[in-house]
Scaffold this active site. Structure first.
Site, PDB file in Angstrom:
ATOM      1  N   GLU B  70      -7.260 -25.333   5.656  1.00 29.31           N
ATOM      2  CA  GLU B  70      -7.882 -24.111   6.178  1.00 29.31           C
ATOM      3  C   GLU B  70      -7.089 -22.879   5.757  1.00 29.31           C
ATOM      4  OE1 GLU B  70      -7.602 -26.882   7.951  1.00 29.31           O
ATOM      5  OE2 GLU B  70      -9.713 -27.357   8.253  1.00 29.31           O
ATOM      6  N   HIS B 139     -12.676 -30.741  18.854  1.00 29.77           N
ATOM      7  CA  HIS B 139     -13.840 -30.305  18.081  1.00 29.77           C
ATOM      8  C   HIS B 139     -14.916 -29.716  18.990  1.00 29.77           C
ATOM      9  CE1 HIS B 139     -11.921 -33.595  15.815  1.00 29.77           C
ATOM     10  NE2 HIS B 139     -12.284 -32.945  14.734  1.00 29.77           N
TER      11      HIS B 139
END
Lengths: 372, 340
Positions: B70, B139
């Site tokens: 990321e 998540h």
């Protein structure tokens, strides 16, 4: 078994997408004698609140629609009958009333009622209702769409074949304008009529749509049997340019609401849904540019660029001019200097959107002008 | 013209339209091409839930699969934005934002300020948010308050496909970094969406339900739970207004204050944890700016101060329900009755 003396009052269907309406209150009491055109009750839809006017005369024998209650279209909300009809017969009528099943008003039905035509000016959306031999074409104004005829299209379709279209740059029609002049818009209308095989129609235009109809009568008299011009452009040079500019420029609810309130005598008719629907339209790519281009051509320097009454009088077509007395966009004083032989009617209690605020009166005048 | 479109496909359509309109729009993310990177239906999945499906076949190399880092690809997207591209980077789950805090908070959000207004960073970072997907604690978070806290970021969180399309198009056209939060539990939700392009300006809340008695201010999935609560309450004679904020930064404070001035009662509903949340932000602002209008103490409905549970039973309890929201609305009204 039907008794012609008993007349059901049903939830009206205003426009193509209306499936239900809320009774907000009755303006007449049970037992009142009702004349045609009397205001009976108020109904609120997700778009607008309006008054239901009596289409028939009689005594209001039953009030069935409860205030603050939602009913599907065609639901029985009241009964009109002469005073000599026995109560028992009315009760039997109410008990035996069956809602017509064909018009369930489902979203699929509503979607199917819009059609699209490929014309020289691009794809145009329209609605076609009714089957009568006379053909009526409804042409909305600046920033409008075919839903401006919400309260007219179905009433007129009982007597004629009615077309209502979204002009280029408007509604769900193509957003880019090939020619943003009055004659360009008139050509787009003529191209639409040619494409649909509509010849010799009765043109009904509102505001800028009226000017487009005038131009069309002059340029393509073969297409035009009569004109009905509602709060119309093209009959004088005054225009509320503040409205035009603020409508075209408004990018938020806060900016749009005060502009829209000028359209009606009763500003409370501007509901949040009406504003949101217009914002959805105005935010489509290309719409702001189209509106600004139209405004620049039609109303340069804050005046109407085309005054067409005398030229249109030369076509010898019958013309009916209708105006809301308190129109704040184009003044009703434009009815003062119309050509000889044109009929002019100024309706009290209505602003620029007179066909919405006084629908029954306007529908009656359109029918007289068309002769149906 | 309009037709029914899902929240997920509204994301896809907005990306497609803007890529077609503007050649500087590029997509970057983990697996957003998918599979072997082939345009074939079987191999190009278009991201973990298929949001970008079909875009590689149409736009080719402008849709880029990135390494699983990321900080690397979000950093690359921000750098590309500063150099004239309009990248849309997919962070997959917003839970992963911790890996690229520096790139987002210290770089993208600060460029305009640090370079004296001369730098623009038109980057969009798309990320899935929210619980209810059985995706466990790493998540499922609702990290909207964290990004809203940072000046220099714009934060969008739509509740329906119409808003998704117009707000994502606006996000791409906007010249500042935008965090575009997509609720994964709304991906299948459908509403009417026009075929054409349109942009919804930031900082304009929607009012999906008007009411007189109390104001629920919320966003995202909670808009639907709040509308459900409002329907229940309507049957009991309580008329609730529901405000869908749509963008959290900028915030449409005017609409919130006007509504509370009308109803006199506030219920702030947020799927995030209670501390330093959007709900606490709204409640504080209203207390400060519309105190005299309040007829009762404002209520907050939020998720608890705990990680999102993996147990389906617990996860369902974790997410605020329509019943909980309706209960909070009643609390604002009963207080009034006691006071009277």
């Amino acid at each position: 078994m039907t008794d012609e003396r008993i007349k059901p009052l049903v939830m009206p269907k205003w426009g193509l997408s209306m499936a239900e309406g809320k009774v907000t209150g009755w303006l007449k009491k049970p037992g009142s004698a009702i004349k045609v055109g009397d205001e009976l009750l108020e109904v609120e839809t997700d778009k607008i609140t309006n008054v239901v006017e009596a289409g028939e005369a009689g005594v209001l024998r039953r009030i069935l629609g409860e205030p603050d209650t939602v009913y599907p279209i065609k639901a029985l909300i009241g009964v009109l009958a002469d005073s000599d009809v026995p109560d028992a017969e009315i009760d039997a009528f109410v008990a035996g009333y069956v809602m017509p099943a064909a018009e369930e008003g489902s979203e699929e039905d509503a979607a199917a009622q819009y059609e699209f035509a490929e014309t020289p000016a691009g794809t145009l959306r329209y609605a076609k209702r009714g089957t009568g031999p006379e053909q009526i074409v409804l042409v909305h104004g600046f920033g409008g769409d075919l839903d401006n005829w919400l309260f007219n299209i179905d009433a007129l379709a009982e007597h004629a074949t009615v077309y209502a279209l979204d002009l280029p740059g408007h509604g769900q029609s193509i957003k880019s304008l090939a020619d943003a002049s009055l004659s360009g818009m008139s050509k787009a209308l003529a191209g639409f009529l040619d494409k649909l095989g509509v010849s010799a129609a009765h043109l009904v235009g509102h505001s800028m749509g009226g000017a487009i109809c005038l131009r069309t009568a002059i340029d393509r008299p073969d297409l035009v049997k009569s004109l009905t011009l509602i709060s119309s452009a093209g009959l004088g040079d005054e225009i509320n340019i503040d409205y035009i500019e603020s409508f075209a420029a408004a990018s938020s609810r806060r900016e749009l609401k005060p502009a829209l309130e000028q359209l009606f005598e009763d500003p409370n008719l501007v509901s949040r849904q009406l504003i949101d629907d217009l914002l959805k339209y105005k935010r489509l790519d290309g719409v702001t540019e189209a509106l600004k281009a139209l405004a620049k051509n039609m109303f340069p320097g804050g005046k109407q660029s085309s005054v067409l009454a005398d030229e249109a009088a030369g076509t010898k077509r019958p013309v009916t001019v209708i105006w809301g007395a308190s129109d704040k966009i184009i003044p009703a004083s434009h009815t003062a200097a119309l050509p000889a032989g044109w009929r002019a009617e100024v309706i009290d209690g209505a602003g620029h959107m007179v066909q919405m605020e006084k629908a029954a009166a306007v529908n009656a005048l359109i029918r007289q002008g068309v002769g149906v | 013209m309009a037709r029914k479109l899902s929240y997920k496909m509204a994301v896809n359509e907005a990306l497609d339209l803007e890529m077609t309109r503007d050649p500087t729009v590029i997509l970057m993310g983990e697996d957003i091409v998918g599979g072997a990177g082939s345009p074939g239906e079987d191999d190009a999945w278009g991201g973990v839930l298929g949001v970008t499906k079909g875009l590689f076949a149409k736009h080719g190399a402008r849709v880029m699969d990135t390494p699983l880092s990321e900080s690397a690809y979000i950093g690359a997207a921000i750098g590309a934005a500063a150099c004239g591209m309009r990248p849309v980077a997919e962070l997959m789950f917003i839970d992963f934002i911790g890996c690229c805090f520096d790139e987002i908070f210290n770089q993208a959000a600060k460029f305009r300020y640090m370079f004296g207004g001369k730098a623009e960073t038109p980057v969009v970072i798309r990320a899935m948010i929210g619980a209810g997907y059985r995706a466990a604690a790493q998540h499922s978070q609702m990290l909207t308050p964290i990004v809203t806290h940072i000046p220099g970021l714009k934060v969008v969180c739509p509740s329906n496909a119409y808003d998704v399309k117009g707000l994502l198009i606006q996000s791409i056209r906007d010249n500042d970094p935008v965090i575009f939060c997509e609720h994964k539990n709304l991906y299948a939700h459908e509403v009417d969406v026009p075929l054409e392009s349109y942009a919804i300006p930031f900082g304009e809340a929607a009012i999906p339900r008007e009411g007189r008695d109390a104001t629920i201010v919320t966003y995202g999935l909670m808009v639907h739970r709040s509308l459900e609560a409002a329907e229940k309450l309507a049957r009991e004679g309580v008329d609730v207004e529901v405000i869908d904020l749509r963008t959290l930064s900028p915030m449409d404070w005017d609409t919130v204050i006007e509504s509370v001035e009308k109803t006199g009662r506030l219920i702030a509903v947020d799927e995030a944890h209670p501390r330093c949340s959007i709900a606490s932000d709204i409640t504080a602002f209203v207390a400060q700016h519309a105190f005299r209008a309040l007829k009762s103490a404002p209520q907050m409905v939020t998720a608890p101060h705990s990680p999102v549970p993996f147990s389906p039973t617990l996860e369902d309890i974790y997410i605020p329900s329509a019943e909980t929201i309706a209960g909070a609305v009643k609390k604002t009204i009963i207080q009034k009755m006691v006071a009277a």
